[in-house]
Design a protein around this motif. Structure first.
Motif, mmCIF file in Angstrom:
data_model
loop_
_atom_site.group_PDB
_atom_site.id
_atom_site.type_symbol
_atom_site.label_atom_id
_atom_site.label_comp_id
_atom_site.label_asym_id
_atom_site.label_seq_id
_atom_site.Cartn_x
_atom_site.Cartn_y
_atom_site.Cartn_z
ATOM 1 N N GLU A 205 -54.777 -46.009 125.788
ATOM 2 C CA GLU A 205 -53.904 -46.603 124.783
ATOM 3 C C GLU A 205 -53.804 -45.739 123.543
ATOM 4 N N SER A 209 -48.801 -41.220 126.310
ATOM 5 C CA SER A 209 -47.442 -41.662 126.013
ATOM 6 C C SER A 209 -46.924 -42.494 127.189
ATOM 7 N N ASP A 226 -45.887 -47.906 124.901
ATOM 8 C CA ASP A 226 -45.395 -48.860 123.896
ATOM 9 C C ASP A 226 -44.549 -49.941 124.547
ATOM 10 N N LYS A 229 -46.466 -52.790 126.513
ATOM 11 C CA LYS A 229 -47.041 -53.865 125.705
ATOM 12 C C LYS A 229 -45.983 -54.826 125.214
ATOM 13 N N GLU A 230 -44.810 -54.284 124.883
ATOM 14 C CA GLU A 230 -43.783 -55.147 124.292
ATOM 15 C C GLU A 230 -43.038 -55.957 125.340
ATOM 16 N N PRO B 10 -56.385 -49.742 119.173
ATOM 17 C CA PRO B 10 -55.630 -49.407 120.391
ATOM 18 C C PRO B 10 -55.461 -50.588 121.327
ATOM 19 N N PRO B 13 -52.576 -56.284 120.847
ATOM 20 C CA PRO B 13 -51.349 -56.497 121.618
ATOM 21 C C PRO B 13 -50.146 -55.687 121.095
ATOM 22 N N PRO B 15 -48.122 -52.485 119.962
ATOM 23 C CA PRO B 15 -48.242 -51.034 120.152
ATOM 24 C C PRO B 15 -48.668 -50.349 118.848
ATOM 25 N N ASN B 52 -51.653 -40.234 119.781
ATOM 26 C CA ASN B 52 -50.555 -39.331 120.108
ATOM 27 C C ASN B 52 -49.658 -39.099 118.877
#
Lengths: 300, 129
Positions: A205, A209, A226, A229-230, B10, B13, B15, B52
């Motif tokens: 996490e 990417s 990303d 998770k969304e 990290p 929930p 991002p 990142n």
């Protein structure tokens, strides 16, 4: 499947495979795996023990011949890599080879002589930071130290493509964080493309990417972190609401009957879309999942 | 501001890019980050938290589009001079949206009457006036 990312053109992908099938003694280990990694991205490969992660990595790098399907590395067919491509690839296997009779410094000097972009300064700095004496014989290193030396060796070549099989498994938390930092900055600054397999989802996490998940010999997920998770959540319904929901809700990936007669549903939605209306009713409860929970839901 | 001031979880929930955006929005709204203040470089934030760099650039880029940050030559990203103007009531209310939705959903889950929830919220809002 909605969970799989748009395919990337093979020519642009430093690491690519199509329809890979592999069997061992009649058991299918990999079933029609197609995977492409975008340049400069960090892909985390997850999956339970025995899911086929190491086998897939070895096939991608041409170390193992698939029963069918094709793979390519840096534009070459994996099974016919040119020497020029090999100097642009860094690989850290799960169990680094021993070369036990050599001393750390001598081994690194020896290996470095084959690589045009060998970074001596990085080697010196890393050995110092990770507390490894160059004069130490490799045979006397602990497992964690051996893994660190293998990582230094791979990173010092300044590879364009870095492939690591469980690189963090034998590292303590501080060394692990060091490694993640190095990976993140390399990808950001030098455009290094990275593939690593791991069990440690929080590592993934932080730096990944993208994430791909192998389950029961198949790729069940390959998407941007990303977005995952969304777009995913668990919907819990009590028995009363559960009795009224249709046999399959929009975006439903899995459904579990709970002991109280209620339901737990794993849902996926399009980016920016709303959750199904039933989630607004009383007796319904949404739970946002972190990646670890999501993997458990997908692979349990 | 230092990269240290950002809290990154990290496994939360949300991002990571959203975690960064929300913290910066709050720091800017409360003027803890005044107009013209420089933000740490993408590299420093990514390096400090071992995340990142694309995640950090994404957060900065989105806040730039919202008008909260601007790129300044030689200084990198800074808090936009016009951010007060950019912060209309709607914009600020938008920042509360996730929590408001959360409250609405939870009170439905608990089967609470709307007026009880609203009454309590009013008490909380008026407490510090």
């Amino acid at each position: 499947m909605t969970l799989l990312a748009e395919p990337i053109a093979q020519a642009e992908s430093p690491l690519h495979c199509e329809e890979i099938v592999k069997r061992f003694n009649g058991d299918t280990v990999l079933s029609r795996i197609t995977l492409s990694i975008a340049p400069g991205s960090i892909l985390g490969l997850v999956g339970r023990n025995g899911a086929g992660k190491t086998t897939l990595i070895r096939i991608l790098l041409g170390l193992l011949v698939p029963d069918s399907g094709v793979a390519s590395v840096l534009g070459d067919p994996s099974l016919a890599m040119t020497d020029a491509s090999k100097t642009r690839l860094g690989y850290v296997p799960q169990q680094p080879e021993a070369l036990g009779w050599m001393r750390v410094g001598a081994m690194l000097d020896f290996v470095g002589s084959f690589y045009p972009r060998w970074d001596r300064q990085y080697v010196a700095d890393s050995l110092l930071r990770w507390n490894i004496a160059p004069a130490q014989p490799l045979a006397t290193l602990s497992l964690g130290e051996r893994q660190r030396v293998a990582l230094i060796r791979a990173l010092a070549t300044r590879p364009e493509l870095l492939v690591m099989d469980e690189p963090a498994a034998a590292l303590d938390p501080v060394a692990r964080r060091d490694l993640l930092r190095e990976l993140a900055l390399r990808a950001g600054e030098s455009g290094t493309t990275v593939l690593f397999s791991t069990h440690i989802v929080s590592d993934l996490e932080r730096v990944a990417s993208h994430v791909a998940c192998l389950h029961r010999n198949r790729l069940v997920m390959n998407a941007a972190v990303d977005e995952l998770k969304e777009r995913h959540a668990l919907l819990h319904l009590n028995a009363e609401v559960a009795a009224r929901v249709p046999a399959k809700l929009a975006g439903e990936l899995s459904r579990r009957r709970r002991s109280d007669g209620g339901l737990s549903l794993l849902l996926v939605r399009d980016a920016g879309a709303d959750w199904p209306l039933v989630s607004q009713q009383s007796g319904a409860q949404m739970e946002v999942l972190d990646l670890e929970d999501l993997f458990i839901e997908l692979t349990a | 501001m230092s990269p240290h001031d950002l809290l990154i979880r990290p496994s939360a929930p949300e991002p990571i890019y959203r975690q960064i955006m929300e913290q910066l929005r709050r720091l800017i709204a409360s003027n803890q980050l005044p107009a013209g203040e420089s933000l740490p470089s993408v590299r420093d934030v990514a390096g400090h938290h071992a995340i990142n760099p694309m995640t950090v650039s994404r957060a900065y880029g989105l806040l730039e589009m919202e008008g909260l940050l601007e790129r300044q030559r030689g200084k990198g990203m800074v808090v936009a001079a016009s951010h007060r103007r950019a912060q209309t009531n709607d914009r600020r209310l938008e920042q509360l949206e996730p929590w408001l939705q959360d409250i609405a959903r939870k009170s439905r889950e608990l089967g609470l009457a709307d007026r009880l929830v609203l009454e309590r919220l009013r008490q909380l809002l008026e407490k510090d006036k």
